[in-house]
Design a protein around this motif. Structure first.
Motif, PDB file in Angstrom:
ATOM      1  N   ALA A   1      33.046 -76.709   1.706  1.00  0.00           N
ATOM      2  CA  ALA A   1      34.225 -75.843   1.761  1.00  0.00           C
ATOM      3  C   ALA A   1      33.978 -74.658   2.684  1.00  0.00           C
ATOM      4  N   ASP A   2      32.790 -74.106   2.643  1.00  0.00           N
ATOM      5  CA  ASP A   2      32.469 -72.953   3.479  1.00  0.00           C
ATOM      6  C   ASP A   2      32.417 -73.339   4.965  1.00  0.00           C
ATOM      7  N   VAL A   3      31.806 -74.468   5.285  1.00  0.00           N
ATOM      8  CA  VAL A   3      31.759 -74.925   6.677  1.00  0.00           C
ATOM      9  C   VAL A   3      33.166 -75.221   7.188  1.00  0.00           C
ATOM     10  N   ILE A   4      33.972 -75.865   6.368  1.00  0.00           N
ATOM     11  CA  ILE A   4      35.354 -76.174   6.767  1.00  0.00           C
ATOM     12  C   ILE A   4      36.151 -74.891   6.959  1.00  0.00           C
ATOM     13  N   ALA A   5      35.945 -73.905   6.081  1.00  0.00           N
ATOM     14  CA  ALA A   5      36.631 -72.615   6.240  1.00  0.00           C
ATOM     15  C   ALA A   5      36.225 -71.952   7.544  1.00  0.00           C
ATOM     16  N   TYR A   6      34.951 -72.017   7.900  1.00  0.00           N
ATOM     17  CA  TYR A   6      34.491 -71.453   9.165  1.00  0.00           C
ATOM     18  C   TYR A   6      35.134 -72.188  10.342  1.00  0.00           C
ATOM     19  N   LEU A   7      35.111 -73.504  10.315  1.00  0.00           N
ATOM     20  CA  LEU A   7      35.713 -74.273  11.408  1.00  0.00           C
ATOM     21  C   LEU A   7      37.199 -73.978  11.535  1.00  0.00           C
ATOM     22  N   HIS A   8      37.880 -73.850  10.414  1.00  0.00           N
ATOM     23  CA  HIS A   8      39.310 -73.545  10.419  1.00  0.00           C
ATOM     24  C   HIS A   8      39.560 -72.164  11.012  1.00  0.00           C
ATOM     25  N   GLN A   9      38.777 -71.192  10.585  1.00  0.00           N
ATOM     26  CA  GLN A   9      38.917 -69.827  11.107  1.00  0.00           C
ATOM     27  C   GLN A   9      38.653 -69.798  12.615  1.00  0.00           C
ATOM     28  N   ALA A  10      37.591 -70.444  13.041  1.00  0.00           N
ATOM     29  CA  ALA A  10      37.251 -70.472  14.464  1.00  0.00           C
ATOM     30  C   ALA A  10      38.332 -71.156  15.287  1.00  0.00           C
ATOM     31  N   ASN A  11      38.884 -72.241  14.761  1.00  0.00           N
ATOM     32  CA  ASN A  11      39.917 -72.981  15.466  1.00  0.00           C
ATOM     33  C   ASN A  11      41.222 -72.200  15.552  1.00  0.00           C
TER      34      ASN A  11
END
Length: 114
Positions: free
Chosen positions: A95-105
Motif C-alpha cells: 500500500a505504501d509503495v502504491i501510494a508513493y507511485l500514485h503521488q509521483a504519477n
C-alpha cells in the motif's frame, strides 16, 4: 485495495521503492520499465522496453488493485515475467509503495505528461 482508492504512506513508500530502484526509475527505462504514466497503462506497453511475452499477453491494466496483486508475488502473478523481484509480502508495504507511485504519477514535476 479498490482500484479508485489509494491508501498508504507515500513517504514510507518512497523509502521502500528503493528496493525497486536497482531496475526501475520513474522517468526512464532501465532493466525494468519506467513508472511514470503507470496508472491506467496496459502492462507491457512502455515504448522502447523489451517485455516478456507473458507480460505483453497478461491483459493487465495498472491500477491500485492490479499493482497490489502483482506486487504480492510478481513471479507467480504473471508466470513467465522477466521481473525477478520476489514481491512485498506485507500488505502495508504494498500500500505504501502504491501510494508513493500514485503521488509521483500525479506530480507533473516528477512525472510530466508525455
Amino acid at each position: 485495495m479498490a482500484a479508485a482508492t489509494v491508501k498508504g504512506d507515500a513517504a514510507r513508500g518512497e523509502q521502500l521503492y528503493q528496493q525497486c530502484a536497482a531496475c526501475h526509475s520513474l522517468q526512464q527505462n532501465g532493466a525494468g520499465p519506467m513508472h511514470c504514466q503507470l496508472f491506467g497503462r496496459p502492462a507491457g506497453t512502455v515504448p522502447d522496453f523489451e517485455y516478456s511475452q507473458a507480460m505483453r499477453d497478461s491483459g493487465l491494466v495498472w491500477d491500485a488493485q492490479t499493482l497490489d496483486e502483482f506486487l504480492t508475488s510478481p513471479i507467480t502473478y504473471v508466470s513467465g515475467t522477466k521481473m525477478g523481484f520476489a514481491g512485498f509480502s506485507d500488505a502495508g508495504d504494498r500500500a505504501d509503495v502504491i501510494a508513493y507511485l500514485h503521488q509521483a504519477n500525479n506530480d507533473p514535476a516528477t512525472c510530466p505528461a508525455s
